[in-house]
Scaffold this motif. Structure first.
Motif, PDB file in Angstrom:
ATOM      1  N   LYS A  42       0.817  -1.217   0.000  1.00  0.00           N
ATOM      2  CA  LYS A  42       0.000   0.000   0.000  1.00  0.00           C
ATOM      3  C   LYS A  42       0.851   1.269   0.000  1.00  0.00           C
ATOM      4  CE  LYS A  42      -3.734  -2.251   2.600  1.00  0.00           C
ATOM      5  NZ  LYS A  42      -4.450  -2.260   3.900  1.00  0.00           N
ATOM      6  N   ALA A  43       2.136   1.142   0.283  1.00  0.00           N
ATOM      7  CA  ALA A  43       3.028   2.297   0.316  1.00  0.00           C
ATOM      8  C   ALA A  43       3.696   2.496  -1.042  1.00  0.00           C
ATOM      9  CB  ALA A  43       4.085   2.114   1.390  1.00  0.00           C
ATOM     10  N   ILE A  44       3.992   3.731  -1.363  1.00  0.00           N
ATOM     11  CA  ILE A  44       4.801   4.051  -2.543  1.00  0.00           C
ATOM     12  C   ILE A  44       6.260   3.852  -2.168  1.00  0.00           C
ATOM     13  CG2 ILE A  44       5.488   5.883  -4.143  1.00  0.00           C
ATOM     14  CD1 ILE A  44       2.707   7.164  -3.509  1.00  0.00           C
ATOM     15  N   PHE A  45       7.018   3.149  -3.007  1.00  0.00           N
ATOM     16  CA  PHE A  45       8.426   2.910  -2.701  1.00  0.00           C
ATOM     17  C   PHE A  45       9.321   3.646  -3.693  1.00  0.00           C
ATOM     18  CE2 PHE A  45      12.413   0.573  -3.377  1.00  0.00           C
ATOM     19  CZ  PHE A  45      12.949   0.672  -2.095  1.00  0.00           C
ATOM     20  N   VAL A  46      10.314   4.354  -3.161  1.00  0.00           N
ATOM     21  CA  VAL A  46      11.317   5.034  -3.979  1.00  0.00           C
ATOM     22  C   VAL A  46      12.690   4.578  -3.512  1.00  0.00           C
ATOM     23  CG1 VAL A  46      12.335   7.251  -4.634  1.00  0.00           C
ATOM     24  CG2 VAL A  46       9.846   7.057  -4.321  1.00  0.00           C
ATOM     25  N   GLN A  47      13.474   4.024  -4.416  1.00  0.00           N
ATOM     26  CA  GLN A  47      14.836   3.627  -4.052  1.00  0.00           C
ATOM     27  C   GLN A  47      15.762   4.811  -4.261  1.00  0.00           C
ATOM     28  OE1 GLN A  47      16.216  -0.060  -5.671  1.00  0.00           O
ATOM     29  NE2 GLN A  47      18.309   0.204  -4.915  1.00  0.00           N
ATOM     30  N   GLY A  48      16.413   5.217  -3.204  1.00  0.00           N
ATOM     31  CA  GLY A  48      17.302   6.366  -3.283  1.00  0.00           C
ATOM     32  C   GLY A  48      18.004   6.581  -1.963  1.00  0.00           C
ATOM     33  N   ASP A  49      18.990   7.450  -1.984  1.00  0.00           N
ATOM     34  CA  ASP A  49      19.844   7.663  -0.817  1.00  0.00           C
ATOM     35  C   ASP A  49      19.473   8.940  -0.084  1.00  0.00           C
ATOM     36  OD1 ASP A  49      22.660   8.585   0.492  1.00  0.00           O
ATOM     37  OD2 ASP A  49      22.566   6.409   0.267  1.00  0.00           O
ATOM     38  N   LEU A  50      19.516   8.884   1.222  1.00  0.00           N
ATOM     39  CA  LEU A  50      19.170  10.029   2.059  1.00  0.00           C
ATOM     40  C   LEU A  50      20.104  11.208   1.810  1.00  0.00           C
ATOM     41  CD1 LEU A  50      17.208  10.810   4.331  1.00  0.00           C
ATOM     42  CD2 LEU A  50      18.894  10.009   5.971  1.00  0.00           C
ATOM     43  N   GLY A  51      21.334  10.928   1.401  1.00  0.00           N
ATOM     44  CA  GLY A  51      22.291  11.997   1.156  1.00  0.00           C
ATOM     45  C   GLY A  51      22.186  12.634  -0.213  1.00  0.00           C
TER      46      GLY A  51
END
Length: 324
Positions: A42-51
């Motif tokens: 149910k969540a949208i997922f985005v692969q990426g870095d916090l920095g």
């Protein structure tokens, strides 16, 4: 929309599972320690870095973010000693990057996953939020640095934050679809259960001469779903406009020794452990037990699940996900 950074990790994924029925959720995770399969559909997922400033800004451009929850820290004490650069870069610098972009986009509600490691080796029986913070490793230092940033930013900018200091998160969701899955695994309960399921030849107990009833270290274990529910209570108050800027401990308030944990794992599994007794590890306090009365008085939150329930849920997860 709620942004959960680190939402594919152990604690973050359990929080997302509890949250998605009531809120729209977007998860940002680089999957360095998290797992894509752990994120609720149910969540949208985005692969990426916090920095990565561009990724963060794009999220704020694409979604109307009302609050940010941060579960994206590296958290291995031993690794932090061996590679402090990795910990300060991710845990401090990347978090600063996130807070800076939040400020630029007028996003003010922030919940930070912190740790009992900020206390170091306290000289008290029960650790409350007023206990002095003297971390003894780069992991604990990195978390405390972020805590200080939050205090400073809240005084100068319109930041409304909550810091939740976890003790020993353990257990798994009752569905057994998500649970604790680290590589390498460093936490006691999954290590014992992996051994009892044939994935390890033995387990090691570090020190049997501590000033405790059975000579082994005592820790405060809290079910990961109890932790998730505490976050939701706090989030609801932030979104309702309550100004908090506060720190809360999350623990059971009960300590269990290493030996008691092993005994309970044997009881739940019906198997006997091959235990190797070795010397103490440097820096291991005899006892770490939380006083969580502050969050109970202000929000009515208490940990609900005892050690048996914690280990039973973890064992079910390990049984059902042997191949993951």
């Amino acid at each position: 929309m709620i942004l959960v950074v680190g939402g594919a990790g152990y604690i973050g994924s359990h929080f997302v599972k509890e949250l998605v029925d009531d809120y729209d959720v977007v998860v940002l995770d680089n999957l360095s320690t998290g797992h894509r399969w752990a994120v609720d559909d149910k969540a949208i997922f985005v692969q990426g870095d916090l920095g990565d400033s561009q990724v963060i800004q794009q999220l704020f451009d694409s979604y109307r973010i009302e609050a940010v929850l941060h579960f994206a820290a590296y958290s291995l004490v031993g690794e932090s000693v061996q590679d402090p650069l990795k910990y300060y870069e991710n845990n401090v610098v990347a978090t600063f990057n996130l807070l800076k972009i939040m400020k630029e986009n007028n996003i003010n509600n922030f919940i930070f996953s912190s740790t009992a490691a900020t206390y170091g080796i306290p000289q008290v029986e029960l650790i409350d939020e007023q206990t002095p913070t003297y971390p003894i490793n780069p992991y604990g230092h990195s978390k405390l640095m972020v805590e200080q940033m939050l205090h400073d930013f809240s005084k100068s900018y319109d930041l409304n934050f909550v810091i939740l200091r976890y003790f020993n998160a353990a257990g798994a969701d009752e569905s057994a679809m998500i649970g604790e899955c680290h590589s390498p695994e460093t936490h006691l309960i999954p290590i014992v259960l992996q051994h009892l399921l044939g994935q390890r030849e033995s387990i090691s107990v570090f020190g049997t001469d501590y000033d405790t009833p059975d000579g082994t270290c005592i820790r405060d274990y809290i079910h990961v779903t109890d932790i998730a529910k505490a976050h939701i209570l706090v989030l609801n108050q932030l979104l309702a406009g309550k100004q908090l800027n506060a720190i809360y401990n999350l623990g059971n308030g009960n300590g269990y020794s290493v030996k008691q944990v092993i005994d309970m794992c044997e009881k739940v599994s019906g198997k006997t452990a091959n235990v190797q007794y070795v010397g103490r590890r440097e820096g291991d306090p005899a006892k770490l037990i939380a006083n969580s009365e502050k969050i109970y008085k202000e929000f009515g939150w208490r940990a609900q699940k005892d050690l048996y329930t914690i280990i039973k849920s973890a064992y079910k997860w390990h049984l059902n996900n042997f191949s993951k």
